[in-house]
Design a protein around this motif. Structure first.
Motif, mmCIF file in Angstrom:
data_model
loop_
_atom_site.group_PDB
_atom_site.id
_atom_site.type_symbol
_atom_site.label_atom_id
_atom_site.label_comp_id
_atom_site.label_asym_id
_atom_site.label_seq_id
_atom_site.Cartn_x
_atom_site.Cartn_y
_atom_site.Cartn_z
ATOM 1 N N LEU A 1 0.752 -1.212 -0.001
ATOM 2 C CA LEU A 1 0.073 -0.120 0.086
ATOM 3 C C LEU A 1 0.723 1.193 0.166
ATOM 4 O O LEU A 1 0.444 2.365 -0.573
ATOM 5 C CB LEU A 1 -0.951 -0.063 1.104
ATOM 6 C CG LEU A 1 -2.102 -1.112 1.134
ATOM 7 C CD1 LEU A 1 -2.856 -0.868 2.464
ATOM 8 C CD2 LEU A 1 -2.917 -0.955 -0.195
ATOM 9 N N SER A 2 2.087 1.196 0.661
ATOM 10 C CA SER A 2 2.853 2.356 0.482
ATOM 11 C C SER A 2 3.443 2.695 -0.943
ATOM 12 O O SER A 2 3.493 3.859 -1.319
ATOM 13 C CB SER A 2 4.020 2.169 1.450
ATOM 14 O OG SER A 2 5.057 1.218 0.875
ATOM 15 N N HIS A 3 3.551 1.444 -1.713
ATOM 16 C CA HIS A 3 4.010 1.928 -2.958
ATOM 17 C C HIS A 3 2.761 2.371 -3.759
ATOM 18 O O HIS A 3 2.901 3.197 -4.877
ATOM 19 C CB HIS A 3 4.293 0.567 -3.715
ATOM 20 C CG HIS A 3 5.464 0.112 -3.365
ATOM 21 N ND1 HIS A 3 6.087 -1.093 -3.597
ATOM 22 C CD2 HIS A 3 6.568 0.718 -2.504
ATOM 23 C CE1 HIS A 3 7.363 -1.397 -2.940
ATOM 24 N NE2 HIS A 3 7.613 -0.166 -2.286
ATOM 25 N N VAL A 4 1.374 1.887 -3.403
ATOM 26 C CA VAL A 4 0.334 2.631 -4.126
ATOM 27 C C VAL A 4 0.274 3.965 -3.670
ATOM 28 O O VAL A 4 -0.062 5.077 -4.535
ATOM 29 C CB VAL A 4 -0.947 1.893 -3.894
ATOM 30 C CG1 VAL A 4 -1.989 2.644 -4.309
ATOM 31 C CG2 VAL A 4 -0.843 0.271 -4.044
ATOM 32 N N GLY A 5 0.658 4.245 -2.488
ATOM 33 C CA GLY A 5 0.555 5.777 -1.994
ATOM 34 C C GLY A 5 1.478 6.453 -2.660
ATOM 35 O O GLY A 5 1.062 7.955 -3.221
ATOM 36 N N PHE A 6 2.809 6.003 -3.028
ATOM 37 C CA PHE A 6 3.667 7.042 -3.803
ATOM 38 C C PHE A 6 3.046 7.035 -5.293
ATOM 39 O O PHE A 6 3.222 8.629 -5.599
ATOM 40 C CB PHE A 6 4.915 6.167 -3.932
ATOM 41 C CG PHE A 6 6.207 6.652 -4.807
ATOM 42 C CD1 PHE A 6 6.826 7.613 -4.514
ATOM 43 C CD2 PHE A 6 6.170 6.200 -6.287
ATOM 44 C CE1 PHE A 6 7.652 8.398 -5.162
ATOM 45 C CE2 PHE A 6 7.059 6.743 -6.999
ATOM 46 C CZ PHE A 6 7.586 8.010 -6.539
ATOM 47 N N GLY A 7 2.318 6.299 -5.721
ATOM 48 C CA GLY A 7 1.808 6.672 -7.046
ATOM 49 C C GLY A 7 0.659 7.529 -7.011
ATOM 50 O O GLY A 7 0.687 8.470 -7.815
ATOM 51 N N ALA A 8 -0.183 7.293 -5.835
ATOM 52 C CA ALA A 8 -1.203 8.472 -5.649
ATOM 53 C C ALA A 8 -0.348 9.824 -5.299
ATOM 54 O O ALA A 8 -1.011 10.933 -5.940
ATOM 55 C CB ALA A 8 -1.866 7.970 -4.506
ATOM 56 N N LEU A 9 0.471 9.596 -4.690
ATOM 57 C CA LEU A 9 1.219 11.164 -4.404
ATOM 58 C C LEU A 9 1.834 11.885 -5.582
ATOM 59 O O LEU A 9 1.828 13.078 -5.803
ATOM 60 C CB LEU A 9 2.301 11.096 -3.313
ATOM 61 C CG LEU A 9 1.686 10.677 -1.863
ATOM 62 C CD1 LEU A 9 2.829 10.289 -1.074
ATOM 63 C CD2 LEU A 9 1.115 11.888 -1.298
ATOM 64 N N ALA A 10 2.337 10.887 -6.566
ATOM 65 C CA ALA A 10 2.797 11.474 -7.926
ATOM 66 C C ALA A 10 1.882 12.130 -8.732
ATOM 67 O O ALA A 10 1.924 13.115 -9.302
ATOM 68 C CB ALA A 10 3.409 10.287 -8.667
ATOM 69 N N LEU A 11 0.774 11.403 -8.524
ATOM 70 C CA LEU A 11 -0.454 11.997 -9.303
ATOM 71 C C LEU A 11 -0.810 13.208 -8.737
ATOM 72 O O LEU A 11 -1.315 14.340 -9.587
ATOM 73 C CB LEU A 11 -1.756 10.878 -9.369
ATOM 74 C CG LEU A 11 -1.419 9.748 -10.164
ATOM 75 C CD1 LEU A 11 -2.805 8.726 -10.058
ATOM 76 C CD2 LEU A 11 -1.521 10.173 -11.769
#
Length: 275
Positions: free
Chosen positions: A47-57
């Protein structure tokens, strides 16, 4: 030592970081016990990797990071549950599938927009300077809600942690409470990412629970011990980061690692004495 602490807390951003960090550490420790026992501890890393993708967006669209990341990571947590329950892709494979995909999307979005700036490094490895006042307010409110919800449903969480089949047979809606754990975990991961970074946030979930389990065997005892260990390691890590000028997230993980090794050695000594 006392003068160093006073000097440290003279900075407003440190005060904000400590308040949020303690609350996030409590949330992560509470949830970590169930996740470790259910052999689902790697969900934090995924989920932290998903969070990184979301923060990038969020960065690419110039939007508030937490407001974008929280719903996306929560949706990913529910998706992980559904994939694990209803298909041949189980547990760690589902986590790897979603986490690596989200990380790749995040890197592509960053490369095509802002580029690999200091902000990106902060999201990857954490920074106490990256938290705005709005982030702090939102983090405090959500952290308190996570703790309250965990305490309210403690008995149900305990039941599905140890014997999900028996809990279901007694009439407990196991899917609902598994979804609750996933939701609370997703929110906690997003809140902690700003400070710990996408690569280190899962340590707040795994280390305190594993450390406590070296010496304590009861569920309630492990939960209480985990919260104490998590908060203690966070505070010591912050002090270490300030005194030694080391990254905050890495300092906190290092303290957790040292305590885990210490507890493991004590456990081995006890075992030999009993033997």
């Amino acid at each position: 030592m006392l003068s160093t602490v006073q000097e440290l807390f003279a900075y407003p951003f440190i005060q904000r970081a400590v308040i949020v960090g303690i609350l996030v550490s409590l949330c992560a420790a509470l949830l970590g016990v169930s996740l470790v026992l259910k052999r689902y501890s790697m969900i934090g890393d995924g989920l932290s990797h998903v969070g990184f993708g979301a923060l990038a967006l969020a960065m690419a669209m110039n939007l508030a990071p937490l407001e974008v990341a929280i719903p996306i990571v929560v949706a990913a947590a529910f998706l992980l549950l559904r994939i694990s329950e209803s298909s041949k892709i189980k547990g760690d494979a589902a986590i790897a599938l979603i986490s690596t995909s989200a990380l790749a999307i995040g890197v592509i979005v960053i490369a095509m927009t802002t580029g690999m700036t200091t902000d990106v490094c902060n999201y990857m490895f954490g920074s106490i300077l990256s938290m705005s006042k709005n982030d702090v307010r939102l983090s405090i409110i959500i952290s308190v809600l996570v703790i309250i919800m965990y305490l309210l449903f403690y008995n149900k969480i305990f039941a599905i942690t140890f014997d999900e089949s028996f809990a279901q047979a007694t009439g407990i809606n196991t899917r609902r409470y598994n979804s609750l754990i996933a939701f609370l975990t997703a929110v906690t991961i997003v809140l902690g990412m700003r400070m710990m970074g996408a690569l280190l946030i899962s340590s707040l979930i795994v280390f305190p629970a594993l450390t406590s389990m070296r010496l304590i065997k009861s569920f309630k005892g492990v939960v209480i011990s985990s919260t104490v260990i998590s908060v203690t390691c966070f505070v010591i890590g912050i002090l270490m980061s300030y005194v030694c000028a080391t990254p905050t997230g890495a300092s906190i993980v290092s303290v957790n690692l040292l305590l885990f090794i210490t507890f493991s050695l004590i456990s081995k000594i006890r075992f030999k004495q009993k033997g």
